[in-house]
Design a protein around this motif. Structure first.
Motif, PDB file in Angstrom:
ATOM      1  N   ASN A 140       0.823  -1.213   0.000  1.00  0.00           N
ATOM      2  CA  ASN A 140       0.000   0.000   0.000  1.00  0.00           C
ATOM      3  C   ASN A 140       0.855   1.259   0.000  1.00  0.00           C
ATOM      4  N   GLU A 141       1.970   1.238   0.742  1.00  0.00           N
ATOM      5  CA  GLU A 141       2.844   2.416   0.755  1.00  0.00           C
ATOM      6  C   GLU A 141       3.464   2.648  -0.617  1.00  0.00           C
ATOM      7  N   LYS A 143       2.143   1.657  -3.523  1.00  0.00           N
ATOM      8  CA  LYS A 143       1.043   2.112  -4.388  1.00  0.00           C
ATOM      9  C   LYS A 143       0.723   3.583  -4.143  1.00  0.00           C
ATOM     10  N   ASN A 144       0.644   3.970  -2.875  1.00  0.00           N
ATOM     11  CA  ASN A 144       0.247   5.340  -2.548  1.00  0.00           C
ATOM     12  C   ASN A 144       1.296   6.368  -2.935  1.00  0.00           C
ATOM     13  N   SER A 145       2.554   5.943  -3.087  1.00  0.00           N
ATOM     14  CA  SER A 145       3.599   6.882  -3.491  1.00  0.00           C
ATOM     15  C   SER A 145       3.963   6.732  -4.971  1.00  0.00           C
TER      16      SER A 145
END
Length: 200
Positions: A140-141, A143-145
């Protein structure tokens, strides 16, 4: 229980994971040169309605490879400036290894990896729950960045949310919200929420 993979079994599992994905698939591979066999598997998954996120390293995709990938309308194509992780993740498997989704690597390199499989009776895999949760947090980290290069058809119409990217706590909270809509005179709360209140 994790299974060790060498180059041959890594390549086989990559194909198997794509084939066995029911609804959602995450692929992180900094460098891409997808073999025809893997590309056809992705095409078939796309035709079955599998929603895919593919994250590669920024400026590391040839134009010909980009054109092939953009033909998959259920694919969210994203790039990240520093990603070097390699993994595949769906409803059933988490594969982490050294091999990119790169045909040359599959044919010529010595690679290693591990695959974790969720059990049927326990969707979070009793022995490996922490591994799935920790890996999911890192995915998720990343993907989010990452930056969205092209959103899938489903993302455009319904928003960018995949069920397999939700943590165990998020899934529990969502389940409780739905239950609380049904029961008017009772209120169900998460055990984790009770635990947090006691320790704050």
């Amino acid at each position: 229980m994790p299974l060790f993979l060498n180059t041959e079994s890594l390549n086989n599992y990559m194909g198997q994971i794509i084939d066995e994905t029911e609804r959602e698939l995450i692929i992180i591979s900094p460098y891409l040169q997808i073999s025809e066999e893997i590309y056809l598997k992705l095409c078939y998954a796309n035709s079955r309605g599998v929603e895919t996120i593919l994250i590669y390293r920024e400026n590391q995709l040839s134009e010909s490879e980009r054109i092939r990938l953009l033909s998959l309308d259920n694919l969210n194509l994203m790039h990240h400036p520093t990603v070097h992780a390699k993994c595949m993740y769906n409803e059933k498997f988490l594969l982490i290894g050294s091999m990119n989704l790169y045909e040359y690597s599959a044919k010529n390199n010595r690679e290693m990896g591990v695959v974790f499989e969720r059990t049927i009776n326990d969707p979070w895999g009793s022995d490996d729950e922490d591994v799935f949760e920790d890996a999911l947090e890192e995915i998720n980290e990343i993907k989010n960045s990452a930056e969205m290069e092209r959103a899938s058809r489903e993302t455009i119409t319904e928003g960018f949310e995949l069920e397999i990217l939700k943590s165990k706590v998020e899934k529990s909270e969502e389940y409780l919200r739905n239950i609380n809509k049904i029961f008017i005179y009772k209120k169900f709360i998460s055990h984790d929420l009770v635990h947090d209140k006691k320790h704050n």
